[in-house]
Design a protein around this motif. Structure first.
Motif, PDB file in Angstrom:
ATOM      1  N   GLN A   6      48.947  29.798  34.051  1.00 36.32           N
ATOM      2  CA  GLN A   6      49.291  30.761  35.068  1.00 36.32           C
ATOM      3  C   GLN A   6      50.728  31.204  34.880  1.00 36.32           C
ATOM      4  N   GLU A  24      40.534  28.500  39.515  1.00 36.17           N
ATOM      5  CA  GLU A  24      40.525  28.720  38.071  1.00 36.17           C
ATOM      6  C   GLU A  24      39.508  27.790  37.405  1.00 36.17           C
ATOM      7  N   THR A  65      42.318  31.210  27.711  1.00 32.67           N
ATOM      8  CA  THR A  65      43.486  30.892  28.529  1.00 32.67           C
ATOM      9  C   THR A  65      44.634  31.843  28.205  1.00 32.67           C
ATOM     10  N   THR A  73      44.028  25.166  31.690  1.00 31.10           N
ATOM     11  CA  THR A  73      44.435  26.085  32.737  1.00 31.10           C
ATOM     12  C   THR A  73      45.832  26.590  32.453  1.00 31.10           C
ATOM     13  N   THR A 122      41.985  33.202  41.091  1.00 32.24           N
ATOM     14  CA  THR A 122      42.147  31.765  41.315  1.00 32.24           C
ATOM     15  C   THR A 122      42.250  31.501  42.804  1.00 32.24           C
ATOM     16  N   LYS A 177      44.477  26.260  41.106  1.00 31.24           N
ATOM     17  CA  LYS A 177      43.894  25.392  40.082  1.00 31.24           C
ATOM     18  C   LYS A 177      42.399  25.221  40.304  1.00 31.24           C
ATOM     19  N   ARG A 181      36.098  29.134  38.139  1.00 29.42           N
ATOM     20  CA  ARG A 181      35.807  30.293  37.289  1.00 29.42           C
ATOM     21  C   ARG A 181      35.445  29.835  35.881  1.00 29.42           C
ATOM     22  N   ASN A 182      36.202  28.884  35.348  1.00 31.53           N
ATOM     23  CA  ASN A 182      35.934  28.401  33.999  1.00 31.53           C
ATOM     24  C   ASN A 182      34.588  27.700  33.908  1.00 31.53           C
ATOM     25  N   GLN A 218      43.873  35.255  29.679  1.00 32.38           N
ATOM     26  CA  GLN A 218      44.127  35.303  31.119  1.00 32.38           C
ATOM     27  C   GLN A 218      45.627  35.357  31.409  1.00 32.38           C
ATOM     28  N   THR A 238      47.321  38.363  33.441  1.00 31.45           N
ATOM     29  CA  THR A 238      48.025  38.029  34.678  1.00 31.45           C
ATOM     30  C   THR A 238      49.464  38.524  34.643  1.00 31.45           C
TER      31      THR A 238
END
Length: 175
Positions: A43, A64, A90, A41, A18, A61, A67-68, A93, A97
């Motif tokens: 995290q 991310e 999601t 999103t 991200t 943000k 990437r999406n 990820q 993470t």
């Protein structure tokens, strides 16, 4: 150079790929796909717990979302596939993470017992593999095998492009 590699590893590991506006170019490599509302999103929050956008940096943000968008474009998801895929992705990820943060914390402190630290490192790597296998099976229930394969390929391409851009930035900045 070693400092640059550590910086890149830190960025990729902590942010789970991200980052900021420059990296949005990655999402537009093949065309200008608009962000979809089907792309949630998530995290780790400041306390290290998985959350939803609490305390996430604006840079995080944006990267991310890039990437999406990139993954969505690469996979050519139908509306039905996207509706089912993004919540699972999601969660995937978030789990990756969380383990990456623990792995980084393990590596950030020199342990008196080096063997214990190595064992933890291997355990974290095994957890990452277990998560990937678990979600591979879940993704295969949502997407055809070709798209699941393309998902992993797209993640690598995005990360490679991110690292390339970070390296170019570092060279331009004189680091």
């Amino acid at each position: 150079m070693n400092r640059l590699l550590r910086y890149i590893f830190f960025i990729v590991t902590i942010l789970g790929t991200t980052g900021d506006d420059i990296f949005a170019q990655v999402a537009n490599m093949r065309s200008g796909l608009r962000p979809s509302s089907n792309q949630p999103t998530s995290q780790l929050n400041r306390s290290g717990r998985v959350g939803t956008n609490n305390g996430k940096t604006n840079k995080g943000k944006k990267l991310e979302a890039a990437r999406n968008r990139f993954i969505s474009q690469q996979l050519s998801l139908t509306d039905n596939e996207a509706r089912r895929f993004w919540p699972v992705y999601t969660q995937y990820q978030q789990e990756l993470t969380a383990v990456r943060v623990l792995k980084r914390l393990n590596n950030s402190s020199a342990s008196v017992n080096g063997t214990e630290q190595i064992d933890k490192e291997i355990a974290y790597d095994n957890q990452l593999v277990t998560i990937r296998k678990k979600y591979r099976d879940i993704f295969l229930k949502i997407l055809p095998p070709e798209k699941v394969s393309e998902l992993y390929k797209s993640e690598r391409e995005f990360t490679d492009e991110l690292i390339k851009q970070l390296s170019e930035r570092s060279v331009r900045a004189g680091n």
